[in-house]
Every structure is written in structure tokens, then in C-alpha cells.
Design a protein around this motif. Structure first.
Motif, PDB file in Angstrom:
ATOM      1  N   GLY A   1       0.386 -15.514  -4.982  1.00 36.52           N
ATOM      2  CA  GLY A   1       1.641 -15.271  -5.679  1.00 36.52           C
ATOM      3  C   GLY A   1       1.828 -13.897  -6.261  1.00 36.52           C
ATOM      4  O   GLY A   1       2.934 -13.543  -6.678  1.00 36.52           O
ATOM      5  N   ASP A   2       0.755 -13.098  -6.291  1.00 38.24           N
ATOM      6  CA  ASP A   2       0.873 -11.812  -6.994  1.00 38.24           C
ATOM      7  C   ASP A   2       0.094 -10.672  -6.342  1.00 38.24           C
ATOM      8  O   ASP A   2      -0.188  -9.669  -6.987  1.00 38.24           O
ATOM      9  N   PHE A   3      -0.240 -10.814  -5.051  1.00 44.36           N
ATOM     10  CA  PHE A   3      -1.104  -9.793  -4.451  1.00 44.36           C
ATOM     11  C   PHE A   3      -0.426  -8.426  -4.354  1.00 44.36           C
ATOM     12  O   PHE A   3      -1.095  -7.394  -4.431  1.00 44.36           O
ATOM     13  N   GLU A   4       0.883  -8.401  -4.212  1.00 43.96           N
ATOM     14  CA  GLU A   4       1.569  -7.100  -4.142  1.00 43.96           C
ATOM     15  C   GLU A   4       1.508  -6.383  -5.487  1.00 43.96           C
ATOM     16  O   GLU A   4       1.303  -5.166  -5.544  1.00 43.96           O
ATOM     17  N   THR A   5       1.648  -7.126  -6.578  1.00 47.02           N
ATOM     18  CA  THR A   5       1.507  -6.544  -7.908  1.00 47.02           C
ATOM     19  C   THR A   5       0.094  -6.022  -8.104  1.00 47.02           C
ATOM     20  O   THR A   5      -0.118  -4.933  -8.661  1.00 47.02           O
ATOM     21  N   ALA A   6      -0.885  -6.789  -7.646  1.00 47.86           N
ATOM     22  CA  ALA A   6      -2.278  -6.362  -7.768  1.00 47.86           C
ATOM     23  C   ALA A   6      -2.528  -5.068  -6.998  1.00 47.86           C
ATOM     24  O   ALA A   6      -3.222  -4.160  -7.485  1.00 47.86           O
ATOM     25  N   ILE A   7      -1.956  -4.959  -5.814  1.00 47.11           N
ATOM     26  CA  ILE A   7      -2.123  -3.734  -5.007  1.00 47.11           C
ATOM     27  C   ILE A   7      -1.523  -2.538  -5.737  1.00 47.11           C
ATOM     28  O   ILE A   7      -2.092  -1.443  -5.745  1.00 47.11           O
ATOM     29  N   ALA A   8      -0.386  -2.752  -6.395  1.00 49.55           N
ATOM     30  CA  ALA A   8       0.238  -1.673  -7.159  1.00 49.55           C
ATOM     31  C   ALA A   8      -0.661  -1.197  -8.293  1.00 49.55           C
ATOM     32  O   ALA A   8      -0.543  -0.041  -8.746  1.00 49.55           O
ATOM     33  N   HIS A   9      -1.569  -2.057  -8.730  1.00 48.66           N
ATOM     34  CA  HIS A   9      -2.480  -1.710  -9.820  1.00 48.66           C
ATOM     35  C   HIS A   9      -3.891  -1.411  -9.331  1.00 48.66           C
ATOM     36  O   HIS A   9      -4.830  -1.380 -10.120  1.00 48.66           O
TER      37      HIS A   9
ATOM     38  N   GLU B   1       0.841  -1.205   0.000  1.00 49.93           N
ATOM     39  CA  GLU B   1       0.000   0.000   0.000  1.00 49.93           C
ATOM     40  C   GLU B   1       0.873   1.250   0.000  1.00 49.93           C
ATOM     41  O   GLU B   1       0.646   2.194  -0.781  1.00 49.93           O
ATOM     42  N   ALA B   2       1.882   1.280   0.877  1.00 52.85           N
ATOM     43  CA  ALA B   2       2.767   2.438   0.982  1.00 52.85           C
ATOM     44  C   ALA B   2       3.542   2.663  -0.315  1.00 52.85           C
ATOM     45  O   ALA B   2       3.681   3.788  -0.787  1.00 52.85           O
ATOM     46  N   ALA B   3       4.033   1.560  -0.910  1.00 50.38           N
ATOM     47  CA  ALA B   3       4.802   1.672  -2.146  1.00 50.38           C
ATOM     48  C   ALA B   3       3.961   2.224  -3.287  1.00 50.38           C
ATOM     49  O   ALA B   3       4.477   2.895  -4.187  1.00 50.38           O
ATOM     50  N   ALA B   4       2.658   1.943  -3.238  1.00 48.13           N
ATOM     51  CA  ALA B   4       1.751   2.423  -4.282  1.00 48.13           C
ATOM     52  C   ALA B   4       1.184   3.805  -3.964  1.00 48.13           C
ATOM     53  O   ALA B   4       0.370   4.339  -4.724  1.00 48.13           O
TER      54      ALA B   4
END
Length: 220
Positions: free
Chosen positions: A191-199, A14-17
Motif C-alpha cells: 500500500g505504500d511502496f511508492e512513498t517508501a521509494i520517495a524516502h 524511482e524517476a520521480a525521486a
């Protein structure tokens, strides 16, 4: 991986996005998990869970509800029309609204019951013939159709093809939601929830990373 580790990674994503802390809901996917594992995660404070099958959920969650307050149950698997009433009575959200017939059934039941769970429209972003979901080209029209039925459409959901880059599908879903004025984005798994959060994901569905391997091979 512990539940706290997953939550820490979500907060970092969240913070990174550049998004506020707490803007992403973690759905712990508890389908086909033994009750002891589910209870352990409940004891850690998790209250939002995802189930694939109405019948399995009905055999599990009413008992848990007697011991744990504030449960937030999400149906993330296909919904048969003949199970719609049971689903609406049990779940707080349904992520798999995928066809006009189901939309009409939910609208009728909402009038009858005087309530309706939050609804997400499932979009088959990869146009996979074996997978449920509205095709991307038909999504805008289906959103309008559901709104005309006074259904509480909160967002969109997708499950990207395993053989393709998930980022492209997350981007497509995000653009589709923005175009239709929808805030909710149910996308991203273990496997990809961080990528999803970024989007822009607002709900991530994480099972194996929390619970470990399931009793039989179903993905989360």
C-alpha cells in the motif's frame, strides 16, 4: 495487479525521486501463497522473494531451485535463534536481525559456515510492544555491536504502525541509516511502496498486490 504493473510503478517512483532505474529491489512476498501462484510469478521472471517462516521456506524453495536459476531469497519474518543455521543456509538476506543474542548466534555460525547472508537490522520505529525490532534509541549502539562481530550489516528495516502515517517512520529510518553509514533501507509494502521509494527505500516488500489475497490474514 500484474507483476509488470508493479515494476512499472517502481520505475516511475524511482524517476520521480531522482533515483536511477533499478535502484530498488522488488521482494515478492510469497509467504503462505500456493505453489502454483508462486510458480506463475517465477515464470514471469521474478527471482527475488520474501518469506516469513524458515520452515515454510524450506518446504518450498529447494524444489523451486531445481527448476529456476538465480533465486534471491529474503527472510522478512522473525527469526528464532534455533532456526538461525537453517536460515543462513537458505536465505541470501535476513531482514529481521533484532537482538544481541541473535547477532551473536549469526556471528558464530558465519565463522563456522564461512559465509553469511546480507543482514538488515529491524527497527521498531513505532516502539510497539507487540512488534519485534530494536528500539530507535538503541539502534546506533546495536549497529556498532553487530559491526564489532564482523556481521555484514547492509541496512535497516521497519514496519510502520498501521495506525500512523508511514512517511514519518520512513524518514526516521532513512536518517538513522544515513547516520550509521548504511545504504540499505527495507521499507514499504503493497500500500505504500511508492512513498517508501520517495524516502530512499532500496528494498520494497510487496505481496498482496502481486499475488492477491492470502490463504489467511497476514499483512505484507
Amino acid at each position: 495487479m500484474s507483476l509488470q504493473e508493479i515494476k512499472t510503478r517502481i520505475t516511475a517512483a524511482e524517476a520521480a525521486a531522482g533515483r536511477p532505474a533499478g535502484s530498488v529491489t522488488l521482494i515478492a512476498v510469497s509467504k503462505v501463497q500456493p505453489n502454483a501462484r508462486v510458480a506463475a510469478v517465477l515464470d514471469e521472471g521474478q527471482r527475488c522473494f520474501g518469506e516469513n517462516r524458515v520452515q515454510e521456506a524450506m518446504g518450498k524453495w529447494p524444489d523451486f531451485a531445481q527448476s529456476y536459476n538465480g533465486l534471491d531469497l529474503h527472510l522478512i519474518g522473525p527469526l528464532q535463534t534455533n532456526k538461525a543455521r537453517q536460515a543462513m543456509e537458505l536465505f541470501n538476506a535476513i531482514h529481521t536481525l533484532d537482538r544481541p543474542k541473535l547477532a551473536k548466534s549469526l556471528a558464530r555460525l558465519a565463522q563456522e559456515l564461512g559465509k553469511c547472508p546480507d543482514l538488515f537490522i529491524q527497527v521498531n520505529t513505532g516502539a510497539e510492544p507487540q512488534k519485534a525490532g530494536i528500539l530507535p534509541a538503541e539502534a546506533d549502539g546495536f549497529v556498532a555491536e553487530c559491526r564489532a562481530l564482523d556481521l555484514p550489516i547492509k541496512g535497516l528495516m521497519c514496519i510502520p504502525p498501521v495506525s500512523e502515517v508511514a512517511t514519518d517512520h520512513f524518514t526516521q529510518l532513512s536518517e538513522m541509516a544515513a547516520r550509521n553509514g548504511l545504504q540499505g533501507l527495507s521499507m514499504g509494502m503493497s500500500g505504500d511502496f511508492e512513498t517508501a521509494i520517495a524516502h530512499g527505500a532500496t528494498h520494497v516488500r510487496v505481496g498482496s498486490a502481486i499475488f492477491g489475497a492470502r490463504a489467511y490474514g497476514q499483512e505484507s
